[in-house]
Design a protein around this motif. Structure first.
Motif, PDB file in Angstrom:
ATOM      1  N   SER A 295       0.832  -1.208   0.000  1.00 53.52           N
ATOM      2  CA  SER A 295       0.000   0.000   0.000  1.00 53.52           C
ATOM      3  C   SER A 295       0.861   1.250   0.000  1.00 53.52           C
ATOM      4  O   SER A 295       0.545   2.238  -0.662  1.00 53.52           O
ATOM      5  N   CYS A 296       1.954   1.214   0.742  1.00 51.57           N
ATOM      6  CA  CYS A 296       2.863   2.354   0.757  1.00 51.57           C
ATOM      7  C   CYS A 296       3.551   2.517  -0.586  1.00 51.57           C
ATOM      8  O   CYS A 296       3.697   3.634  -1.093  1.00 51.57           O
TER       9      CYS A 296
ATOM     10  N   GLY B 243       2.462   1.519  -3.517  1.00 55.30           N
ATOM     11  CA  GLY B 243       1.480   1.918  -4.528  1.00 55.30           C
ATOM     12  C   GLY B 243       0.860   3.269  -4.283  1.00 55.30           C
ATOM     13  O   GLY B 243       0.080   3.747  -5.101  1.00 55.30           O
TER      14      GLY B 243
ATOM     15  N   THR C  32      -1.519   4.271  -2.262  1.00 50.99           N
ATOM     16  CA  THR C  32      -2.973   4.241  -2.262  1.00 50.99           C
ATOM     17  C   THR C  32      -3.511   4.994  -1.051  1.00 50.99           C
ATOM     18  O   THR C  32      -2.773   5.357  -0.136  1.00 50.99           O
ATOM     19  N   SER C  33      -4.810   5.183  -1.022  1.00 48.60           N
ATOM     20  CA  SER C  33      -5.439   5.843   0.125  1.00 48.60           C
ATOM     21  C   SER C  33      -5.567   4.891   1.311  1.00 48.60           C
ATOM     22  O   SER C  33      -6.015   5.307   2.383  1.00 48.60           O
ATOM     23  N   THR C  34      -5.161   3.651   1.130  1.00 50.91           N
ATOM     24  CA  THR C  34      -5.213   2.685   2.222  1.00 50.91           C
ATOM     25  C   THR C  34      -4.318   3.114   3.375  1.00 50.91           C
ATOM     26  O   THR C  34      -4.628   2.841   4.536  1.00 50.91           O
TER      27      THR C  34
ATOM     28  N   SER D 162      -6.322   5.475   5.363  1.00 53.19           N
ATOM     29  CA  SER D 162      -7.369   4.713   6.040  1.00 53.19           C
ATOM     30  C   SER D 162      -6.798   3.941   7.223  1.00 53.19           C
ATOM     31  O   SER D 162      -7.406   3.910   8.306  1.00 53.19           O
TER      32      SER D 162
ATOM     33  N   SER E 106     -15.798   4.251   3.209  1.00 53.43           N
ATOM     34  CA  SER E 106     -15.627   2.902   2.695  1.00 53.43           C
ATOM     35  C   SER E 106     -16.683   1.886   3.128  1.00 53.43           C
ATOM     36  O   SER E 106     -16.764   0.819   2.565  1.00 53.43           O
TER      37      SER E 106
END
Length: 151
Positions: free
Chosen positions: A54-55, A57, A59-61, A64, A94
């Motif tokens: 996730s880091c 890429g 992403t907004s994850t 979140s 989400s």
């Protein structure tokens, strides 16, 4: 946060120790658990492949996960209003975090149905406030279809 959780569980264990069976000493929290458990939690989080990817890429994850970590921190610290606000924000974003309403109710309702209903109503009001704030920022309700409509 995990250190605080272990301390709370050790304090609870010390109070309830008289009710435990005699053969359960090895299953109870020990003095080394204050050091081992928080370290294992950090290692499990930092080297989790989902966290790493996730880091990478971007992403907004990541954001979140930050909000969810803040939710759990507030839950352990016993701060109801920040828990409700963060959970409402994440739920409107989400919808999957809505399952965290159960631990929130278990921690804060203290076996009181009336208090549990009040907390649930506050959560719903928080979700509505976040949704209306999103509407004022975007001047459209299209974000609902993009976030909740997907599910």
């Amino acid at each position: 946060m995990s250190l605080r959780f272990v301390k709370q569980k050790q304090d609870q264990q010390d109070v309830e120790r008289k009710q435990y069976a005699k053969d359960t000493e090895e299953l109870q929290f020990g003095p080394l658990d204050k050091l081992d458990i928080p370290e294992l939690v950090i290692v499990a989080y930092l080297f989790n492949p989902l966290t790493v990817m996730s880091c990478i890429g971007m992403t907004s994850t990541v954001i979140s996960n930050l909000f969810l970590a803040f939710f759990f921190y507030c839950l352990v610290k016993g701060m109801l209003i920040p828990c409700l606000l963060v959970l409402a924000f994440e739920t409107v974003r989400s919808f999957y975090p809505i399952v965290l309403i159960a631990p929130l109710l278990l921690v804060f309702s203290r076996n009181s149905v009336r208090r549990g209903v009040a907390i649930a109503v506050l959560f719903i009001v928080g979700c509505l406030i976040v949704a209306v704030a999103n509407y004022f920022v975007l001047n459209s309700w299209n974000f609902l279809d993009g976030t909740l409509g997907f599910m």
